[in-house]
Scaffold this active site. Structure first.
Site, mmCIF file in Angstrom:
data_model
loop_
_atom_site.group_PDB
_atom_site.id
_atom_site.type_symbol
_atom_site.label_atom_id
_atom_site.label_comp_id
_atom_site.label_asym_id
_atom_site.label_seq_id
_atom_site.Cartn_x
_atom_site.Cartn_y
_atom_site.Cartn_z
ATOM 1 N N TYR A 46 0.699 -1.259 0.075
ATOM 2 C CA TYR A 46 -0.059 0.023 -0.027
ATOM 3 C C TYR A 46 1.003 1.135 -0.181
ATOM 4 O O TYR A 46 0.571 2.035 -0.844
ATOM 5 C CB TYR A 46 -0.975 0.136 1.084
ATOM 6 C CG TYR A 46 -1.687 1.326 1.291
ATOM 7 C CD1 TYR A 46 -3.200 1.319 0.653
ATOM 8 C CD2 TYR A 46 -1.444 2.307 1.896
ATOM 9 C CE1 TYR A 46 -3.936 2.260 0.765
ATOM 10 C CE2 TYR A 46 -2.336 3.579 2.017
ATOM 11 C CZ TYR A 46 -3.581 3.563 1.361
ATOM 12 O OH TYR A 46 -4.434 4.522 1.626
ATOM 13 N N CYS A 100 5.130 -41.832 6.963
ATOM 14 C CA CYS A 100 5.312 -43.096 7.238
ATOM 15 C C CYS A 100 4.002 -44.136 6.409
ATOM 16 O O CYS A 100 3.908 -45.331 6.655
ATOM 17 C CB CYS A 100 5.044 -43.646 8.656
ATOM 18 S SG CYS A 100 3.222 -43.051 9.402
ATOM 19 N N LYS A 149 6.333 3.132 18.177
ATOM 20 C CA LYS A 149 5.425 3.330 17.314
ATOM 21 C C LYS A 149 4.480 1.978 17.302
ATOM 22 O O LYS A 149 4.750 0.948 16.886
ATOM 23 C CB LYS A 149 5.649 3.730 15.866
ATOM 24 C CG LYS A 149 4.476 4.155 15.173
ATOM 25 C CD LYS A 149 4.978 4.835 13.864
ATOM 26 C CE LYS A 149 3.624 5.410 13.025
ATOM 27 N NZ LYS A 149 2.747 4.400 12.775
ATOM 28 N N SER A 189 -1.604 13.458 12.049
ATOM 29 C CA SER A 189 -0.986 11.773 11.895
ATOM 30 C C SER A 189 0.656 12.506 12.100
ATOM 31 O O SER A 189 0.981 13.803 12.299
ATOM 32 C CB SER A 189 -1.093 11.530 10.809
ATOM 33 O OG SER A 189 -1.012 12.263 9.703
ATOM 34 N N ILE A 190 1.560 11.616 11.877
ATOM 35 C CA ILE A 190 2.967 12.198 12.080
ATOM 36 C C ILE A 190 3.607 11.767 10.615
ATOM 37 O O ILE A 190 3.215 10.625 10.068
ATOM 38 C CB ILE A 190 3.792 11.669 13.103
ATOM 39 C CG1 ILE A 190 3.087 10.224 13.732
ATOM 40 C CG2 ILE A 190 3.923 12.348 14.255
ATOM 41 C CD1 ILE A 190 3.884 9.723 14.929
HETATM 42 S S1 IVH Z 1 2.012 10.595 18.095
HETATM 43 C C1 IVH Z 1 0.922 14.588 16.774
HETATM 44 N N1 IVH Z 1 3.074 8.868 18.980
HETATM 45 O O1 IVH Z 1 0.803 6.460 14.457
HETATM 46 C C2 IVH Z 1 1.212 13.335 16.687
HETATM 47 N N2 IVH Z 1 1.681 8.309 17.398
HETATM 48 O O2 IVH Z 1 0.189 9.039 12.009
HETATM 49 C C3 IVH Z 1 0.208 12.488 17.090
HETATM 50 N N3 IVH Z 1 1.178 6.013 16.859
HETATM 51 O O3 IVH Z 1 -2.101 6.640 13.877
HETATM 52 C C4 IVH Z 1 0.681 10.971 16.952
HETATM 53 N N4 IVH Z 1 2.380 4.908 18.393
HETATM 54 O O4 IVH Z 1 -1.982 6.410 16.550
HETATM 55 C C5 IVH Z 1 2.143 9.169 18.292
HETATM 56 N N5 IVH Z 1 4.180 6.792 20.138
HETATM 57 C C6 IVH Z 1 3.335 7.213 19.375
HETATM 58 C C7 IVH Z 1 2.633 6.431 18.392
HETATM 59 C C8 IVH Z 1 1.655 7.100 17.618
HETATM 60 C C9 IVH Z 1 1.568 4.860 17.342
HETATM 61 C C10 IVH Z 1 0.220 6.014 15.510
HETATM 62 C C11 IVH Z 1 -0.857 7.007 16.025
HETATM 63 C C12 IVH Z 1 -1.099 7.507 14.374
HETATM 64 C C13 IVH Z 1 -0.040 7.288 13.774
HETATM 65 C C14 IVH Z 1 0.592 8.533 13.456
#
Ligand code: IVH
Length: 703
Positions: free
Chosen positions: A42, A438, A127, A88-89
């Protein structure tokens, strides 16, 4: 520009194709929780579209999957508009340690720092690979839980989230509690009007395996990975079904906050959330500069497989809140955070063939022969298909593109097929009628799922597996007796039974035979003989486990050893006596009874003991400590103020009591701690006595 005009129609067509495909897969993934392709596939499509759009901005459309965070509200859940959008990040695409340096360099540039300015402090986290959730606490009470949805609007999943035991329904306020007052249900004045906590709901790998095992046993559809199972549970319209999936949660951030002084650093904020009773992962650290980030990335990469849950990378966040504010956001992503990924745990590859493996109990398992693929950190070319029914349900046939998953220590498995045209007719896979090892007849219990070879120990495959299990680290712990050697020993006819290990190999003739085997130098032969000798002194629990009796795992073996003390008493026990052992149910009791009713099994035990296997005996009467709780059953719920749950359990058991997992009319006491959940309600409903820890301590003899 001739090149641009020439490539434009091609690019436009490809972009449209990619959009359609991505929409389709996003719907499968986010809305139906049933993806058809691996995440990595994806991501590749997504990146291809991103780069076309970057090169041809005029092709960008408002509805392009690259322009929004995807996820639709399922009919049946109330939409929730987030007070603060759920962002999201950005993902750092370079999965090597350089990715860390690239992020640090970007942050420094954006802050306008001079090259010699001191390093930046970062909060490093894992993460988590689950589902983002916003928990809204109003005056300290969980008022609402919502999914992320499209970032602006999510779904109200409060009922389902309430079933997650580790999420407090009410926040703790340690700052206001009297020092030393172990008050269980501190209901003192709430500290803040609104506190939105953001984090990830996930399923532990063992919980996921157990869930799929149950699904398999019922012949039901299994889940592709813990994330999909967790997402499915959270968005399950029936909270009772959600409750059957043991979900977990980690907090990692904040949403709307009113009336709470947010600490100055991200790391201190997480400490505060932990103090409020929210689960925060301990695997986090603040580090300095690019070197600190890279070190964390490397360290967690080494730890990844040993973690009890899936992660797909680590997250770096600028620790200081003032710096975060200075950096701000680009569209929907903060400039102060980045996800640094690890190689994917799911990959696509070609199914070249299906082999049959015969296990210790004769179970026939279809095994996928794959075009080698790098997944979860190693190259995989074999993966389990579990059983023929699951294989059929997944619709997998030789020649298909399939998705392979390898996470942690779990054996690699084929989780599904990638839909696509098959070239030509491929027959459905059938289980053989004869054991491929066997030649004995293959049988299937009526209504059962598993096919088994009926050859028993006549079957070399079963013998080999029995020997390997016997020699295992948690069984007799015979160092150096691995699968290659067992293959050679059995195939050459040097040994056939468990006692042969001690009677045939330890002799001079045996040693010579060993040394004559391929690759078995005299020294390693001597080592093996020494390891065999060492294994002779063991415990009854290990010995029982090593026998490989069906349904007798390590824990049951320990329970049996403790209960009976001597093997003779166990071997002669009737069904009723077996059922007296804690956690032994009818299936285990029957299996033990059948096993010891067979003369040849009793003979194996005798021969092994005659060969010198010993363990310290105790006859049950040796334990003369007082048993004031004999005949009483306890159920523990919530967090006790001083005792860890395991300790409470051990002390109740040492005092002769039993600890059960669920409340029934037979329960004598429910011991309730902080955040006690449905078990407390059940106790009240049934009129079972509820006590707190101090009361429990008065019932226990002083240690
Ligand atoms: S911070 C402003 N921290 O990754 C930042 N996200 O796109 C907001 N995720 O679906 C997210 N572990 O659910 C943050 N330690 C972590 C994370 C985390 C997993 C997920 C989150 C989101 C995606 C970020």
């Amino acid at each position: 520009m001739p090149t641009a005009t020439a490539s434009e129609p091609v690019a436009a067509r490809r972009a449209a194709e990619l959009r359609a495909e991505l929409h389709h897969h996003a719907h499968r993934y986010y809305t139906l929780d049933a993806p058809e392709i691996a995440d990595a596939a994806y991501d590749a499509l997504f990146q291809e579209l991103q780069s076309i759009e970057a090169a041809h901005p005029e092709l960008l459309t408002a509805d392009s999957p690259t322009q929004r965070i995807i996820g639709q509200v399922l009919a049946g859940f109330t939409p929730v508009r987030h007070a603060v959008p759920m962002l999201s990040i950005r993902t750092e695409t370079d999965t090597t340690a350089h990715g860390a340096a690239a992020f640090d360099a970007r942050v420094r540039r954006e802050l306008g720092l001079a090259p010699d300015a001191p390093p930046i402090a970062y909060a490093c986290e894992l993460k988590f690979d689950g589902l983002a959730i916003n928990l809204r606490y109003e005056h300290g009470v969980l008022a609402q839980a919502a999914t992320r949805g499209d970032g602006e609007t999510g779904e109200d999943v409060t009922q389902n989230i309430r079933t997650i035991g580790s999420i407090p329904l009410r926040l703790r306020q340690p700052a206001q509690a009297e020092p030393g007052s172990a008050n269980l249900l501190s209901l003192s004045k709430p500290a803040c009007a609104v506190l939105e906590v953001r984090g990830e709901v996930y399923l532990r790998r063992d919980d996921f395996e157990a869930l799929n095992e149950r699904q398999r046993a019922c012949g039901d559809k299994t889940f592709v990975n813990p994330r999909n199972a967790a997402a499915g549970a959270v968005r399950q319209l029936d909270p009772a079904i959600a409750a059957q999936r043991p979900l977990s949660f980690f907090a990692y951030g904040l949403g709307d906050v009113q009336g709470w002084a947010v600490p100055d650093t991200h790391s201190a904020m997480l400490d505060s959330l932990a103090a409020l009773g929210l689960p925060v992962c301990v695997e986090r650290r603040t580090v300095l500069g690019a070197a600190g980030l890279a070190e964390f990335h490397t360290e967690i990469a080494a730890l990844r497989n040993a973690l009890p849950f899936d992660i797909d990378g680590v997250v770096y966040k600028v620790d200081g809140r003032a710096l975060q504010q200075q950096l701000g956001f680009v569209t929907r992503e903060p400039r102060w955070a980045v996800a640094h990924k690890y190689p994917a745990q799911e990959q696509q590859t070609l199914l070249n063939g299906i082999d049959i493996q015969v296990g210790r109990t004769g179970k026939l398992t279809p095994v996928a022969k794959l075009a080698p693929v790098f997944v979860g950190g190693t190259t995989v070319s074999n993966a389990t298909l579990h059983n023929v029914f699951e294989l059929r349900r997944k619709g997998v046939r030789v020649g298909d593109s399939v998705i392979v998953r390898r996470a942690g220590d779990v054996i690699p498995e084929v989780v599904g097929r990638v839909p696509g045209a098959r070239t030509g007719y491929v027959p459905n896979f059938r289980m053989p009628r004869q054991c491929p090892v066997c030649g004995s007849t293959v049988v299937r219990e009526k209504g059962g799922i598993d096919h088994r070879c009926s050859g028993g120990l006549f079957c070399a495959a079963q013998r080999k597996q029995a020997l390997l299990h016997f020699a295992g680290r948690r069984a007799m712990d015979i160092e150096g007796l691995g699968d290659k050697l067992v293959d050679q020993l059995v195939d050459s006819g040097a040994i056939a039974t468990l006692p042969d290990l001690y009677t045939k190999l330890a002799s001079d003739a045996g040693r010579a035979a060993l040394a004559a085997l391929d690759r078995m130098a005299e020294k390693s032969a001597a080592n093996l003989v020494a390891a065999l000798d060492k294994s002779k002194t063991t415990t009854l629990a290990r010995f029982l486990y090593a026998l490989g009796i069906r349904h007798v795992g390590e824990t049951t073996a320990k329970d049996l050893a403790k209960h009976f003390g001597a093997i003779e008493r166990l071997m002669d026990a009737g069904l009723a006596q077996l059922l007296e052992v804690s956690d032994v149910g009818p299936v285990v009791a029957q299996s033990l009874h059948t096993f010891f009713a067979q003369p040849h099994n009793r003979e194996v035990v005798e021969q092994l003991r005659a060969a010198g296997i010993v363990w310290p005996e105790h006859d049950g009467s040796a334990d003369r400590s007082p048993k004031p709780l004999a005949g009483q059953t306890f159920v523990l719920t919530g967090t006790l103020p001083t005792l860890a749950r395991e300790d409470a359990k051990a002390r109740i058991e040492a005092a002769g009591g039993k600890v059960a997992g669920s409340v029934s009319k037979k329960t004598s006491f429910v011991v309730a701690g902080d955040e006690a959940g449905s078990k407390l309600d059940k106790a009240r409903e049934l009129g079972v006595a509820v006590i707190d820890e101090p009361t429990l301590l008065t019932l226990l003899p002083t240690p």
